[in-house]
Scaffold this motif. Sequence first.
Motif, mmCIF file in Angstrom:
data_model
loop_
_atom_site.group_PDB
_atom_site.id
_atom_site.type_symbol
_atom_site.label_atom_id
_atom_site.label_comp_id
_atom_site.label_asym_id
_atom_site.label_seq_id
_atom_site.Cartn_x
_atom_site.Cartn_y
_atom_site.Cartn_z
ATOM 1 N N GLY A 37 41.886 42.094 -40.809
ATOM 2 C CA GLY A 37 41.118 40.876 -40.925
ATOM 3 C C GLY A 37 41.845 39.833 -41.761
ATOM 4 O O GLY A 37 43.017 40.016 -42.092
ATOM 5 N N TYR A 39 38.063 39.143 -40.237
ATOM 6 C CA TYR A 39 37.512 39.344 -38.912
ATOM 7 C C TYR A 39 36.405 38.344 -38.621
ATOM 8 O O TYR A 39 35.669 37.949 -39.521
ATOM 9 C CB TYR A 39 36.887 40.743 -38.796
ATOM 10 N N ALA A 44 34.085 42.706 -36.182
ATOM 11 C CA ALA A 44 34.293 43.370 -37.468
ATOM 12 C C ALA A 44 33.926 44.841 -37.407
ATOM 13 O O ALA A 44 32.934 45.221 -36.776
ATOM 14 C CB ALA A 44 33.462 42.686 -38.544
#
Length: 225
Positions: A37, A39, A44
Motif C-alpha cells: 500500500g 491501498y 485493502a
Amino acid sequence: MIFSRKRAERHAGDERSTEVLEDLQAEETASPVSGRGPYDISEAPSDVARLDLGSLHIPAIADVEVRVQADQQGVVQQVVLVHGQNALQLGVFAAPKSEGIWDEVREEIRQSLLADGAATQEVEGEYGPELRAQVRTPDGPTDLRFVGIDGPRWMVRGVFQGAAAVDPVAAGPLAVCLEGLVVDRGQEAKPVREPLPLRLPREATDESAAANPDGGRPTEQPRQV
C-alpha cells in the motif's frame, strides 16, 4: 506554506468528454509498488487491525503512537505518527481519475522550500521521486523527506522527520504504517487537491463524551489515540 492547496481548474465539459478514458486509465494511478500500500479501500487486505480516521485507516503497529489534532468540532487538522525520535505526518487529497498529481505537488513544495531558503534534493525512493530538504526551525536545522503516492482519485502525502528523513531504513515501523495505509476516498465529487475529510476515531469521541457529560466541547489540543 510548504503545500499549496490551490485548486486546479478543470472544465466540466472536458471532464465529461474524457470520462470513458479516465475509467480505463484509473488503475494506472494506483500504488506503483505491487503488493504494497497505501491501498484503496476497495482492494485493502481485511486481516489487519486499523484505526479508522475516516478517509485514512492507519494500521495498528506496536510502539507507533498516533497523534491526532482536531478542532472544537472534532474535525481533524493533522495526523502524525511517532516512533522514537522519528515522525511521519500524513495527508490525503482528492485527485482526478486519469492522472496523478504528485509530480506537480512535489514541484510546488520544492519551489516553496527554495523561496524560504531551504536546501532541497530530489531522489528516487521506494514509491518513486521523493523530495528531501533541510529547513530552519527555532530548534535548529531539521531534515524532512516528502513522499507522495498517487492512487485512484486520491494522493497520499507523507513527510518524514528525524533520522527517517535522511535514511529510509530508519523509518522502520513508520514505513510499515505507510505500506499498510488504507484510503477511503468515497464516491462524491471533490475538487482536485481538496483534503479528504478526517475525523476523530470512535474511541476518542467516546472518551470526549465521557469527559464532557454536560455536552460542552473539548478545548482544541493535540489528541493521542
